[in-house]
Design an enzyme around this catalytic site. Structure first.
Site, short mmCIF file in Angstrom:
data_model
loop_
_atom_site.label_atom_id
_atom_site.label_comp_id
_atom_site.label_asym_id
_atom_site.label_seq_id
_atom_site.Cartn_x
_atom_site.Cartn_y
_atom_site.Cartn_z
N LYS A 244 0.93 -1.20 0.14
CA LYS A 244 0.09 -0.07 -0.03
C LYS A 244 0.92 1.44 -0.08
O LYS A 244 1.91 0.87 0.62
CB LYS A 244 -0.80 -0.05 1.35
CG LYS A 244 -2.15 0.97 0.92
CD LYS A 244 -3.01 0.11 0.36
CE LYS A 244 -4.35 0.60 0.32
NZ LYS A 244 -5.30 -0.65 0.06
N1 GLU Z 1 -7.25 -0.17 -3.44
C1 GLU Z 1 -7.81 -1.23 -3.70
C2 GLU Z 1 -7.89 -2.20 -2.41
O1 GLU Z 1 -7.60 -1.82 -1.23
C3 GLU Z 1 -7.44 -1.94 -4.68
C4 GLU Z 1 -6.02 -2.58 -4.96
C5 GLU Z 1 -5.38 -3.00 -6.43
O2 GLU Z 1 -6.09 -2.95 -7.08
O3 GLU Z 1 -4.25 -3.26 -6.43
O4 GLU Z 1 -8.18 -3.39 -2.43
#
Ligand code: GLU
Length: 424
Positions: free
Chosen positions: A113
């Site tokens: 993240k």
């Molecule tokens: N931000 C989204 C999540 O928390 C998608 C992450 C992604 O597609 O890599 O799952």
């Protein structure tokens, strides 16, 4: 025996919450001591200062992070958040949850993240572009289609992914679409990606309501958060016949027991930027919304909104976690003890986004693109399989549904690490 020697680098309410979830799941499956800490702690993190020249000629430095939690089963994967409340500890917790989510649904990714401490609404479009590009520039060497693949999250969108992809591609000297997902279609984005998280939430809600023999047609829904996830969930559930009785964003909410016209609400947001003063119902506070009587409650904003204070007062039958980490450990215990709410845990409930991100990455790597129907039917197949495995685990060990999902996700990451062994 293993004992981690770690500092308080990530220490925060939300990181402690993710660690408590991990410890509980590790205990529940008797995870071997010598693999626990390796599986639990983030593999690596990067903190960057991102200088941006402002429209008035001044320079503002923003702090940003990227945490890669696991790199054992493939590149790491996860969104980038632009929000003023971002902390390193929050990003680390969100990266952990990405690991369990990818593992639970069977994607060949670890979790990651990123985040920048910024309110994107305070920036002009060109300042936002500079911030996005410079943040990506600072990450080069740390990301890549085989290393770590960012995507949108709270406060970021397709345009920001396009700038990031362009910045990375300029650096490597050729177009590299697979470095980020959630891109515009014209740059190698996938059909269905924009709505994937909400479509997945709605699909699972439909499946669980069917298990409960509650018709979607008669269901009422309250949604906290009206960004990409909340908005798309509202569209998908209303298309399935449910009545959306409340929605909210950070400026407050709207309540209308007769049903909110979602198309109108979304059109209003496109025009006004916020939901405040939308005349499709009565105003309602974010706290009040969570305690409304409804069939389905969807927290689709930030972490830790369902707490020990409001958990006893929830009046929903299904709690569908569109957001990551919306329910505190204490609230989890209260909900489980109540026994009258079906919880669809975040790592399952909102996994549609990263599943279609996986499809986007695959399509980029093979330069062969699928139609929307193919994407959505493949998404449904993965969600069905993940739901079945969670229900099986839940029954087999008499676990709550969150524990069932986490033990599956965590167990698989730990097993992969165990099999790879420890180098050197
Ligand atoms: N931000 C989204 C999540 O928390 C998608 C992450 C992604 O597609 O890599 O799952």
């Amino acid at each position: 025996m293993s004992k981690a020697v770690v500092s308080g680098l990530y220490d925060s309410d939300v990181f402690r919450m993710a660690c408590r979830q991990f410890d509980q799941a590790a205990d529940a499956i008797n995870l071997a001591e010598d693999i626990r800490d390796r599986t639990k702690y983030p593999r690596r993190c990067l903190a960057v200062a991102v200088p941006v020249r402002r429209s008035d000629g001044s320079v503002t430095v923003f702090e940003g992070y990227r945490v890669q939690h696991s790199l054992s089963t493939g590149p790491s994967k996860g969104g980038i958040r632009f929000h003023e409340s971002v902390t390193l500890g929050e990003v680390a917790a969100l990266a952990m949850w990405m690991s369990w989510k990818c593992s639970l649904v069977g994607l060949p990714f670890g979790g990651a993240k990123g985040g920048v401490i910024v309110n994107p609404r305070d920036l002009s479009l060109s300042e936002l572009e500079h911030l996005s590009r410079r943040y990506m520039q600072e990450l080069i060497g740390f990301v890549g289609p085989e290393v770590d693949i960012p995507a949108p999250d709270v406060g970021t969108n397709e345009q920001i992914m396009a700038w990031m992809m362009d910045t990375y591609s300029n650096h490597v000297g050729h177009v590299s679409p697979a470095v980020v997902t959630g891109k515009p279609l014209s740059l190698g984005g996938s059909e269905g990606r924009r709505e994937a998280t909400g479509v997945g939430v709605a699909y699972l809600v439909g499946k669980y309501l069917a298990d409960m023999k509650v018709p979607v047609g008669g269901a009422t829904v309250a949604i906290q958060g009206f960004g990409n996830v909340g908005g798309e969930t509202a569209i998908a559930l209303s298309l399935m016949g449910a009545r959306i009785i409340a929605v909210s964003d950070y400026t407050g909410g709207i309540y209308n027991p007769a049903g909110i016209d979602i198309k109108k609400a979304l059109a209003y947001i496109r025009y006004a930027g916020v939901l405040k003063d939308f005349d499709g119902g009565e105003p309602i506070g974010n706290e009040q919304l969570l305690e409304l009587e409804c069939t389905v409650l969807v927290p689709a904003a930030l972490e830790r909104v369902i707490t020990k204070d409001n958990a006893p007062r929830l009046k929903c039958r299904v709690l569908a976690e569109g957001a990551n980490g919306p329910t505190t450990n204490e609230a989890d215990r209260i909900i489980e003890a109540r026994g009258d709410i079906e919880l669809i845990p975040d790592v399952l409930c909102n996994s549609g986004g990263v599943i279609v991100s996986y499809f986007e990455w695959l399509q980029n790597l093979q330069s062969f693109y699928w139609g929307r129907d193919e994407v959505i039917s493949k998404l449904h197949a993965i969600l069905d399989k993940a739901k079945d495995s969670v229900e099986y685990q839940k029954r087999k060990f008499s676990f709550g549904r969150r524990l069932a999902a986490l033990t599956l996700g965590i167990g698989r990451v730990a097993e992969a690490k165990q099999k790879r062994g420890l180098f050197p």
